[in-house]
Design an enzyme around this catalytic site. Structure first.
Site, PDB file in Angstrom:
ATOM      1  N   ASN A 136       0.867  -1.181   0.000  1.00  0.00           N
ATOM      2  CA  ASN A 136       0.000   0.000   0.000  1.00  0.00           C
ATOM      3  C   ASN A 136       0.904   1.231   0.000  1.00  0.00           C
ATOM      4  O   ASN A 136       1.488   1.573   1.021  1.00  0.00           O
ATOM      5  CB  ASN A 136      -0.887  -0.026   1.258  1.00  0.00           C
ATOM      6  CG  ASN A 136      -1.705   1.239   1.421  1.00  0.00           C
ATOM      7  OD1 ASN A 136      -1.803   2.052   0.492  1.00  0.00           O
ATOM      8  ND2 ASN A 136      -2.295   1.418   2.593  1.00  0.00           N
ATOM      9  N   LYS A 138       0.092   4.266  -0.320  1.00  0.00           N
ATOM     10  CA  LYS A 138      -0.575   5.448   0.249  1.00  0.00           C
ATOM     11  C   LYS A 138      -0.368   6.671  -0.668  1.00  0.00           C
ATOM     12  O   LYS A 138      -0.294   6.511  -1.882  1.00  0.00           O
ATOM     13  CB  LYS A 138      -0.074   5.700   1.670  1.00  0.00           C
ATOM     14  CG  LYS A 138      -0.123   4.444   2.532  1.00  0.00           C
ATOM     15  CD  LYS A 138       0.006   4.724   3.988  1.00  0.00           C
ATOM     16  CE  LYS A 138       0.096   3.405   4.728  1.00  0.00           C
ATOM     17  NZ  LYS A 138       0.019   3.554   6.169  1.00  0.00           N
ATOM     18  N   HIS A 162      -9.502   0.648   4.730  1.00  0.00           N
ATOM     19  CA  HIS A 162      -8.239   0.897   5.442  1.00  0.00           C
ATOM     20  C   HIS A 162      -8.505   1.824   6.632  1.00  0.00           C
ATOM     21  O   HIS A 162      -9.339   2.730   6.553  1.00  0.00           O
ATOM     22  CB  HIS A 162      -7.226   1.535   4.481  1.00  0.00           C
ATOM     23  CG  HIS A 162      -5.849   1.578   5.046  1.00  0.00           C
ATOM     24  ND1 HIS A 162      -5.459   2.541   5.943  1.00  0.00           N
ATOM     25  CD2 HIS A 162      -4.784   0.757   4.878  1.00  0.00           C
ATOM     26  CE1 HIS A 162      -4.202   2.314   6.300  1.00  0.00           C
ATOM     27  NE2 HIS A 162      -3.763   1.230   5.662  1.00  0.00           N
ATOM     28  N   GLU A 201      -6.954   4.289   7.752  1.00  0.00           N
ATOM     29  CA  GLU A 201      -6.794   5.728   7.484  1.00  0.00           C
ATOM     30  C   GLU A 201      -8.047   6.296   6.816  1.00  0.00           C
ATOM     31  O   GLU A 201      -8.396   7.457   7.031  1.00  0.00           O
ATOM     32  CB  GLU A 201      -5.526   5.969   6.646  1.00  0.00           C
ATOM     33  CG  GLU A 201      -4.277   5.767   7.502  1.00  0.00           C
ATOM     34  CD  GLU A 201      -3.029   5.355   6.735  1.00  0.00           C
ATOM     35  OE1 GLU A 201      -3.006   5.449   5.502  1.00  0.00           O
ATOM     36  OE2 GLU A 201      -2.065   4.918   7.406  1.00  0.00           O
ATOM     37  N   GLU A 249      -5.353  -5.337  10.374  1.00  0.00           N
ATOM     38  CA  GLU A 249      -4.378  -4.274  10.591  1.00  0.00           C
ATOM     39  C   GLU A 249      -4.704  -3.550  11.897  1.00  0.00           C
ATOM     40  O   GLU A 249      -5.536  -2.613  11.892  1.00  0.00           O
ATOM     41  CB  GLU A 249      -4.437  -3.276   9.441  1.00  0.00           C
ATOM     42  CG  GLU A 249      -4.086  -3.882   8.098  1.00  0.00           C
ATOM     43  CD  GLU A 249      -3.486  -2.842   7.169  1.00  0.00           C
ATOM     44  OE1 GLU A 249      -2.370  -3.058   6.712  1.00  0.00           O
ATOM     45  OE2 GLU A 249      -4.130  -1.810   6.933  1.00  0.00           O
ATOM     46  N   GLY A 290       2.263   2.095  10.701  1.00  0.00           N
ATOM     47  CA  GLY A 290       3.191   3.220  10.581  1.00  0.00           C
ATOM     48  C   GLY A 290       3.847   3.608  11.898  1.00  0.00           C
ATOM     49  O   GLY A 290       4.499   4.645  11.990  1.00  0.00           O
ATOM     50  N   SER A 328       3.382  -2.255  10.298  1.00  0.00           N
ATOM     51  CA  SER A 328       4.840  -2.194  10.480  1.00  0.00           C
ATOM     52  C   SER A 328       5.541  -3.511  10.150  1.00  0.00           C
ATOM     53  O   SER A 328       6.486  -3.902  10.834  1.00  0.00           O
ATOM     54  CB  SER A 328       5.182  -1.732  11.901  1.00  0.00           C
ATOM     55  OG  SER A 328       4.677  -0.429  12.124  1.00  0.00           O
TER      56      SER A 328
END
Ligand code: PEP
Length: 250
Positions: free
Chosen positions: A10, A12, A96, A98, A168, A174, A213
């Protein structure tokens, strides 16, 4: 039942078309032709056409990071499933964290996006995961089972067979903090049990990826777990070298 091993990157909001060309050229150069790992890259929308062209002779598959729940029409700045397919896209990340966190995507919107993707022949990577606050409150399982149940509401068996789930945990994305292999395995097993409750026929065949991560040095431990079928990789997918090392660990 044997499931494919999948490693998806991904990207992003990173990589211009020129940077996409550079990264994909490096990935293709180090691609192993005999590999059985399904490798997917998900660049931003503006890089999909250059990526698609570069990947035409490669076994690396193309994914997008989002799509509209609508087919077409007056939805400024949105991108439909049909547009993604025309751009050469096969996979699409949906739900996702985010998108859930910054763009307020809720389970019912994610459900509509899954239907839009599946009804048009795209293969969704459906993301679920709890926040740190939810984990600390002992609610991880409740949150994840709710996301699964609501997200998959009303999908046909045929459509469910085309899903990949990505677990996730939001606190691991991250952040440099990875779930331990045991923590991840426990949740993957729980997800598989929930899939069995939703539709027994898909429980053992659905790939469940871990994301948060993932790096070359923690990938081996994660991939040795029986219910972890690969990874959704953010930061480490932006370098051909680190992404390839994760693929080699799978
Ligand atoms: C992601 O955004 O899907 C992700 C897993 O990111 P990272 O690998 O950077 O934690």
């Amino acid at each position: 039942m044997s499931r494919p091993k999948i490693i998806a990157g991904n990207w992003k909001m990173n990589c211009t078309p020129a940077e996409t060309k550079e990264l994909i050229t490096s990935l293709i150069a180090s691609e192993k032709s005999e590999s059985e790992i399904v490798t997917i890259v998900c660049p931003p929308f503006t890089s999909l056409s250059v990526a698609s062209e570069l990947l035409s002779e490669s076994s690396i598959k193309l994914g997008a990071q989002n799509l509209s729940e609508h087919e077409s029409g007056a939805y400024t700045a949105e991108i439909s499933a049909g547009m993604l397919i025309a751009a050469g896209v096969k996979y699409v990340i949906i739900g996702h964290s985010e998108r859930r966190q910054y763009y307020h995507e809720n389970d019912s919107l994610i459900n509509a996006k899954l239907k839009a993707a599946l009804n048009n022949g795209l293969l969704p990577i459906f993301c679920v995961g709890e926040s740190l606050k939810e984990r600390e409150a002992g609610k991880s399982q409740k949150v994840v089972s709710g996301q699964l149940l609501n997200g998959m509401d009303g999908l046909s068996l045929e459509n469910m067979r085309n899903l990949t789930v990505a677990y996730e945990p939001v606190w691991a994305i991250g952040s440099g903090k990875t779930a331990t292999p045991k923590m991840a395995q426990d949740m993957h097993k729980y997800i598989r049990e929930n899939l069995a409750k939703i539709e027994p026929a898909i429980a053992s065949s659905t790939p469940i990826l871990y994301g948060g991560s993932v790096k070359a040095d923690n990938a081996v431990g994660l991939f040795s777990q029986p219910d972890i079928d690969g990874a959704l990789v953010g930061g480490a997918s932006l370098s051909a070298d680190s992404f390839m090392k994760i693929i080699e660990a799978a």
